[in-house]
Design a protein around this motif. Sequence first.
Motif, PDB file in Angstrom:
ATOM      1  N   MET A   1      40.338  21.985  12.783  1.00  0.00           N
ATOM      2  CA  MET A   1      39.289  21.148  13.377  1.00  0.00           C
ATOM      3  C   MET A   1      39.497  19.712  12.916  1.00  0.00           C
ATOM      4  SD  MET A   1      35.139  21.481  12.966  1.00  0.00           S
ATOM      5  CE  MET A   1      35.233  21.357  11.172  1.00  0.00           C
ATOM      6  N   SER A   2      39.612  18.810  13.886  1.00  0.00           N
ATOM      7  CA  SER A   2      39.851  17.417  13.542  1.00  0.00           C
ATOM      8  C   SER A   2      39.005  16.513  14.436  1.00  0.00           C
ATOM      9  CB  SER A   2      41.336  17.074  13.698  1.00  0.00           C
ATOM     10  OG  SER A   2      41.571  15.716  13.428  1.00  0.00           O
ATOM     11  N   PHE A   3      37.958  15.948  13.856  1.00  0.00           N
ATOM     12  CA  PHE A   3      37.109  15.003  14.568  1.00  0.00           C
ATOM     13  C   PHE A   3      37.118  13.689  13.804  1.00  0.00           C
ATOM     14  CE2 PHE A   3      35.274  19.161  15.595  1.00  0.00           C
ATOM     15  CZ  PHE A   3      35.240  19.089  16.997  1.00  0.00           C
ATOM     16  N   SER A   4      37.301  12.601  14.535  1.00  0.00           N
ATOM     17  CA  SER A   4      37.272  11.289  13.885  1.00  0.00           C
ATOM     18  C   SER A   4      35.873  10.977  13.369  1.00  0.00           C
ATOM     19  CB  SER A   4      37.727  10.209  14.873  1.00  0.00           C
ATOM     20  OG  SER A   4      39.059  10.443  15.283  1.00  0.00           O
ATOM     21  N   GLU A   5      34.860  11.371  14.144  1.00  0.00           N
ATOM     22  CA  GLU A   5      33.482  11.138  13.758  1.00  0.00           C
ATOM     23  C   GLU A   5      32.628  12.326  14.184  1.00  0.00           C
ATOM     24  OE1 GLU A   5      32.188   6.712  14.248  1.00  0.00           O
ATOM     25  OE2 GLU A   5      33.460   7.200  15.977  1.00  0.00           O
ATOM     26  N   TRP A   6      31.550  12.561  13.477  1.00  0.00           N
ATOM     27  CA  TRP A   6      30.637  13.633  13.869  1.00  0.00           C
ATOM     28  C   TRP A   6      29.199  13.137  13.786  1.00  0.00           C
ATOM     29  CZ3 TRP A   6      27.441  14.956   9.741  1.00  0.00           C
ATOM     30  CH2 TRP A   6      27.921  14.652   8.468  1.00  0.00           C
ATOM     31  N   PHE A   7      28.393  13.600  14.761  1.00  0.00           N
ATOM     32  CA  PHE A   7      27.003  13.173  14.883  1.00  0.00           C
ATOM     33  C   PHE A   7      26.134  14.410  15.115  1.00  0.00           C
ATOM     34  CE2 PHE A   7      29.662   9.631  16.097  1.00  0.00           C
ATOM     35  CZ  PHE A   7      29.106   8.578  15.364  1.00  0.00           C
TER      36      PHE A   7
ATOM     37  N   LEU B   1      34.468  25.626  17.112  1.00  0.00           N
ATOM     38  CA  LEU B   1      34.741  24.217  16.850  1.00  0.00           C
ATOM     39  C   LEU B   1      35.987  24.038  15.990  1.00  0.00           C
ATOM     40  CD1 LEU B   1      31.063  23.029  16.269  1.00  0.00           C
ATOM     41  CD2 LEU B   1      32.520  22.539  18.249  1.00  0.00           C
ATOM     42  N   LYS B   2      36.220  24.964  15.087  1.00  0.00           N
ATOM     43  CA  LYS B   2      37.421  24.864  14.248  1.00  0.00           C
ATOM     44  C   LYS B   2      38.701  25.146  15.037  1.00  0.00           C
ATOM     45  CE  LYS B   2      35.512  25.590   9.646  1.00  0.00           C
ATOM     46  NZ  LYS B   2      35.516  26.411   8.415  1.00  0.00           N
ATOM     47  N   SER B   3      38.559  25.733  16.218  1.00  0.00           N
ATOM     48  CA  SER B   3      39.732  25.988  17.050  1.00  0.00           C
ATOM     49  C   SER B   3      40.192  24.739  17.798  1.00  0.00           C
ATOM     50  CB  SER B   3      39.432  27.102  18.064  1.00  0.00           C
ATOM     51  OG  SER B   3      38.525  26.658  19.070  1.00  0.00           O
ATOM     52  N   ILE B   4      39.361  23.695  17.783  1.00  0.00           N
ATOM     53  CA  ILE B   4      39.712  22.447  18.458  1.00  0.00           C
ATOM     54  C   ILE B   4      40.732  21.693  17.608  1.00  0.00           C
ATOM     55  CG2 ILE B   4      38.825  20.216  19.247  1.00  0.00           C
ATOM     56  CD1 ILE B   4      36.136  21.622  19.701  1.00  0.00           C
ATOM     57  N   GLU B   5      41.840  21.358  18.198  1.00  0.00           N
ATOM     58  CA  GLU B   5      42.901  20.706  17.437  1.00  0.00           C
ATOM     59  C   GLU B   5      42.608  19.240  17.175  1.00  0.00           C
ATOM     60  OE1 GLU B   5      46.646  21.341  19.294  1.00  0.00           O
ATOM     61  OE2 GLU B   5      46.582  23.527  19.071  1.00  0.00           O
ATOM     62  N   LYS B   6      42.045  18.564  18.175  1.00  0.00           N
ATOM     63  CA  LYS B   6      41.808  17.141  17.989  1.00  0.00           C
ATOM     64  C   LYS B   6      40.727  16.675  18.957  1.00  0.00           C
ATOM     65  CE  LYS B   6      44.185  12.672  17.738  1.00  0.00           C
ATOM     66  NZ  LYS B   6      45.477  11.956  17.921  1.00  0.00           N
ATOM     67  N   ALA B   7      39.823  15.839  18.468  1.00  0.00           N
ATOM     68  CA  ALA B   7      38.789  15.234  19.303  1.00  0.00           C
ATOM     69  C   ALA B   7      38.353  13.943  18.637  1.00  0.00           C
ATOM     70  CB  ALA B   7      37.610  16.175  19.484  1.00  0.00           C
TER      71      ALA B   7
END
Length: 285
Positions: A1-7, A227-233
Motif C-alpha cells: 500500500m503506497s499513498f502519498s497522502e491520506w485523509f 487497500l493494502k493491495s493497491i500498489e500506488k495512489a
Amino acid sequence: MSFSEWFLGTSAWTYEDWKDVFYPKNLTHSQWLTFYSRYFNAVEVDSTFYHVPAENVVLNWRQKTPENFLFCAKVPRRITHELRLKHAEAEIDFFLHALAPLGNKLGMILFQFPSSFTGTSSRVFFEFIKNLPKAFSYAVEFRHFSWNAPRFDGWLREHAITRVWNDVEKPGGAGAFLHREQTASDVYVRLLGDIANKYDVSGKVKHTYNHLQWSRDTDLEAWVARLKSIEKARRLFIFSANHYEGFAPATVKRLAEKLGYSLPPFPPISKLPDNEDVPVQKEFW
C-alpha cells in the motif's frame, strides 16, 4: 500500500448525538468544526447535497480549520437526483463557484447518484462529466450494478475520474471486495452501512449515534486488505457514516489503527472553561 497522502474523517460533523461523547458539553455549535479538525484531517460535507452554501459559510469553514485540512463536498441532489445531469450546467457552475473560497482545502467533488440512475444514462453522464472544469478533482458513486461494466471503468480512467468504493452491505457482506480496480490516482472510500437497518417501519431513525453499537471488525479488516493491495495512489480518502458501526468517529479511528495510521487520541469528555474558544491548530499530527 503506497499513498502519498491520506485523509480520514466522517460524513458530516454536526450530529447532535455526538454532544457529550465527542464534543464537550458546553462547546457551541460554531466551535464544533474547529474541535473536529483537531482529530481528523478531512470531512465529507453532507449539507451541500441539500443546498449550495453561501460564501460567508464557505469562508468560515476555511478559517476554522488547519492548513492541511480538506473538505470533500457532495454535489446538490438538484443536479444528481432531480435533473439527473440533464441541462444542469448552470447549476454545477454555480456550485463550484460557491466552493471556490475553500481554495486548496477543497479535496474532491462527490457525485452521489441514486440507485435509479442506471447505465442507460451513460451518454448523458459522459457528456456532462467530460465538460466539467479541470481545476477540480471529482469522484462518482454509482448505486446501480449496470455501471459495473468494464467500459465505464475505462472511460473514468481516461478522464481521471475517481470511482467511489462504498460499503452499503450488511455486516459480513464483503463490501470491500465488491469493487473494481481504481480509476484514478486518488482512492475514495465511503463506509455507509446497510440503509435497511437505519429506519423503522414508520420511517424514523432507529438508533442514537453516540457509541459503537455493532462492531464490524471483519469488514474493516477486509478493507485494510483491499487497500493494502493497491500498489500506488496519490491520495486516500476514507469517510464513515454513523450507521456503519453506530458512531462514525470510533469507526474512523478503528480503521486508522488497523491501517497503521496514527490519529490523535480522543480527549476525555469534560466541560471547557466558560467562554474559552477552540484555537485552530496550525499543525496537524
